[in-house]
Motif scaffolding. Structure first.
Motif, mmCIF file in Angstrom:
data_model
loop_
_atom_site.group_PDB
_atom_site.id
_atom_site.type_symbol
_atom_site.label_atom_id
_atom_site.label_comp_id
_atom_site.label_asym_id
_atom_site.label_seq_id
_atom_site.Cartn_x
_atom_site.Cartn_y
_atom_site.Cartn_z
ATOM 1 N N GLU A 98 0.829 -1.204 0.000
ATOM 2 C CA GLU A 98 0.000 0.000 0.000
ATOM 3 C C GLU A 98 0.863 1.254 0.000
ATOM 4 O OE1 GLU A 98 -3.558 2.142 -0.169
ATOM 5 O OE2 GLU A 98 -3.136 0.020 -0.493
ATOM 6 N N MET A 99 1.997 1.207 0.710
ATOM 7 C CA MET A 99 2.906 2.361 0.702
ATOM 8 C C MET A 99 3.492 2.589 -0.686
ATOM 9 S SD MET A 99 5.017 2.707 4.267
ATOM 10 C CE MET A 99 5.542 1.000 4.398
ATOM 11 N N ARG A 100 3.833 1.519 -1.378
ATOM 12 C CA ARG A 100 4.329 1.669 -2.753
ATOM 13 C C ARG A 100 3.260 2.301 -3.639
ATOM 14 N NH1 ARG A 100 9.138 -0.505 -4.316
ATOM 15 N NH2 ARG A 100 8.496 -0.110 -6.469
ATOM 16 N N LYS A 101 2.023 1.849 -3.441
ATOM 17 C CA LYS A 101 0.920 2.366 -4.251
ATOM 18 C C LYS A 101 0.719 3.859 -4.029
ATOM 19 C CE LYS A 101 -4.066 1.792 -5.005
ATOM 20 N NZ LYS A 101 -5.292 1.065 -4.562
ATOM 21 N N VAL A 102 0.689 4.272 -2.758
ATOM 22 C CA VAL A 102 0.426 5.676 -2.442
ATOM 23 C C VAL A 102 1.659 6.545 -2.654
ATOM 24 C CG1 VAL A 102 -0.231 7.291 -0.608
ATOM 25 C CG2 VAL A 102 -1.389 5.084 -0.798
ATOM 26 N N ASN A 103 2.773 6.128 -2.081
ATOM 27 C CA ASN A 103 3.953 6.997 -2.064
ATOM 28 C C ASN A 103 4.675 7.065 -3.401
ATOM 29 O OD1 ASN A 103 3.300 7.298 0.604
ATOM 30 N ND2 ASN A 103 4.947 6.026 1.395
ATOM 31 N N ILE A 104 4.791 5.943 -4.095
ATOM 32 C CA ILE A 104 5.511 5.953 -5.377
ATOM 33 C C ILE A 104 4.561 6.121 -6.549
ATOM 34 C CG2 ILE A 104 7.065 4.681 -6.905
ATOM 35 C CD1 ILE A 104 8.238 3.289 -4.470
ATOM 36 N N HIS A 105 3.591 5.208 -6.652
ATOM 37 C CA HIS A 105 2.655 5.284 -7.775
ATOM 38 C C HIS A 105 1.834 6.574 -7.718
ATOM 39 C CE1 HIS A 105 -0.117 4.059 -10.883
ATOM 40 N NE2 HIS A 105 -1.148 4.076 -10.053
ATOM 41 N N PHE A 156 11.937 7.301 -0.825
ATOM 42 C CA PHE A 156 13.027 7.528 -1.780
ATOM 43 C C PHE A 156 12.503 7.361 -3.211
ATOM 44 C CE2 PHE A 156 16.535 6.016 -4.450
ATOM 45 C CZ PHE A 156 17.446 7.043 -4.272
ATOM 46 N N GLY A 157 11.672 6.338 -3.424
ATOM 47 C CA GLY A 157 11.085 6.142 -4.744
ATOM 48 C C GLY A 157 10.231 7.319 -5.175
ATOM 49 N N ALA A 158 9.511 7.899 -4.224
ATOM 50 C CA ALA A 158 8.695 9.080 -4.530
ATOM 51 C C ALA A 158 9.573 10.256 -4.937
ATOM 52 C CB ALA A 158 7.842 9.452 -3.314
ATOM 53 N N GLU A 159 10.700 10.424 -4.239
ATOM 54 C CA GLU A 159 11.616 11.509 -4.597
ATOM 55 C C GLU A 159 12.138 11.346 -6.023
ATOM 56 O OE1 GLU A 159 14.788 12.699 -2.099
ATOM 57 O OE2 GLU A 159 13.566 12.806 -0.275
ATOM 58 N N MET A 160 12.399 10.119 -6.426
ATOM 59 C CA MET A 160 12.873 9.872 -7.789
ATOM 60 C C MET A 160 11.834 10.322 -8.817
ATOM 61 S SD MET A 160 15.941 8.813 -7.490
ATOM 62 C CE MET A 160 15.973 9.960 -6.094
ATOM 63 N N GLU A 161 10.568 10.145 -8.481
ATOM 64 C CA GLU A 161 9.510 10.620 -9.383
ATOM 65 C C GLU A 161 9.495 12.147 -9.455
ATOM 66 O OE1 GLU A 161 7.736 8.888 -11.372
ATOM 67 O OE2 GLU A 161 8.238 6.896 -10.637
ATOM 68 N N ILE A 162 9.717 12.794 -8.310
ATOM 69 C CA ILE A 162 9.755 14.262 -8.292
ATOM 70 C C ILE A 162 10.927 14.769 -9.118
ATOM 71 C CG2 ILE A 162 10.046 16.307 -6.838
ATOM 72 C CD1 ILE A 162 7.305 15.050 -6.553
#
Length: 341
Positions: free
Chosen positions: A96-103, A158-164
């Motif tokens: 769920e964290m991958r879904k919300v934070n990264i996706h 960290f994955g979310a930051e990569m998207e930013i």
């Protein structure tokens, strides 16, 4: 138009109030009306006219992981404050964290690019900043190590930051803030807010781990100043002071006039407790009281530097003891408040 995701969380709620003070036109994402009541409670700590201020916000019901619901939210938007996140140290919540934070962040970035948004401010975390190898202060130059035994939360932030950063490569200016443990009023049943309720109710235990702490108003102030500046494509650690959990618990107890915690929990004790807690959670199917990663962080020593933001824009942090006194007063006030209808 400014779009705020996670506007019904701790950072988002305080951010909305300060944006409204600047007479900004704001659209805020929400998922339930009950969460908007929490924002009104936060506003009530600042003003007697909370309901009127809430009505100035264009509330937009959507889910950041659902593209169709989010597309209309970007119409006419020039700036985005992306505060939404799933915070958990329970391994069961990793997907769920991958879904919300990264996706979810990837969706925000894609829509921002399509809408030709001018600038995005992303609320990251010190969890996605690299560790110090020699016991020195951790700065923005420390690289996150994917091969370390990172928590699911750390991995997904960290994955979310990569998207930013991808947005910055596609022509959208970005700034990222990496706050330490955020202390603020209004959400005393979750996250760092639980520290205040636990100490007030007679917390008996403490650990001597050290990390960075910061007041929510400083986080919001830094975000707004960075978004209104020419600074772009940079990230900033936001830590007022590095303190031990013992110091924080003692300061909160003193602010409440309560007895300080007296039992120093050792690393071997938390190691046993998190394992037992994990086994019990398998049987009860309830969230464990302590996870491997929260147990580890309770004893680890990590110290952070916020010199970069001080050198980049005019900025001074509020002392943590001052923050604690104010939040403690708001907590006591919340105990006597009639729930908002």
């Amino acid at each position: 138009m400014i779009l705020v995701t996670g506007g019904t969380g701790l950072v988002g709620a305080h951010l909305l109030y300060h944006l409204l003070k600047n007479d900004e036109k704001i659209r805020a994402i929400y998922r339930s009306e009950e969460r908007i009541k929490k924002v009104q409670q936060v506003f009530s700590y600042y003003t007697d006219d909370a309901a009127a201020l809430i009505s100035k916000i264009e509330w937009f019901k959507a889910d950041i992981t659902d593209v169709p619901s989010m597309i209309p939210a970007f119409i006419g938007v020039e700036k985005v404050y992306h505060c939404a996140a799933f915070i958990s140290f329970n391994p069961k919540d990793y997907r769920e964290m991958r879904k919300v934070n990264i996706h979810g962040t990837a969706i925000i970035v894609n829509l921002a690019i399509d809408a030709k948004v001018n600038k995005i401010c992303f609320v990251g975390s010190i969890a996605s900043v690299g560790d110090s190898l020699k016991g020195e202060l951790i700065t923005e130059e420390n690289e996150w190590n994917p091969e370390s035994d990172n928590s699911g939360y750390s991995i997904t932030k960290f994955g979310a930051e990569m998207e930013i950063w991808r947005a910055s490569q596609e022509g959208v200016d970005v700034v990222i803030v990496n706050p330490g443990v955020i202390l603020g009023s209004g959400f005393f049943a979750a996250g760092s807010g639980k520290i205040f309720s636990q100490v007030y109710n007679g917390l008996k235990y403490y650990t001597e781990g050290v990390t960075g702490f910061v007041g929510v108003k400083d986080v919001v102030d830094a975000m707004i100043k960075l978004m209104n500046s020419s600074v772009k494509n940079e990230h900033f650690i936001l830590v007022s002071e590095n303190k031990s959990f013992k110091e924080i618990f003692f300061s909160i107890a003193d602010a409440f006039g309560k007895k300080r915690p007296t039992n120093n929990i050792k690393p071997w004790q938390t190691a046993i407790f998190w394992k037992v807690s994990w086994v019990l959670s398998l049987v009860s199917r309830k969230e464990p009281l302590l996870s491997k990663y929260s147990a580890r962080s309770a004893h680890s020593v990590s110290k952070y530097s916020s010199e970069k933001i001080k050198k980049t824009i005019p900025f001074q942090f509020e002392k943590i003891d001052t923050v604690i006194k104010e939040v403690s007063q708001k907590y006591v006030k919340s105990l006597s408040e009639i729930p908002l209808n």
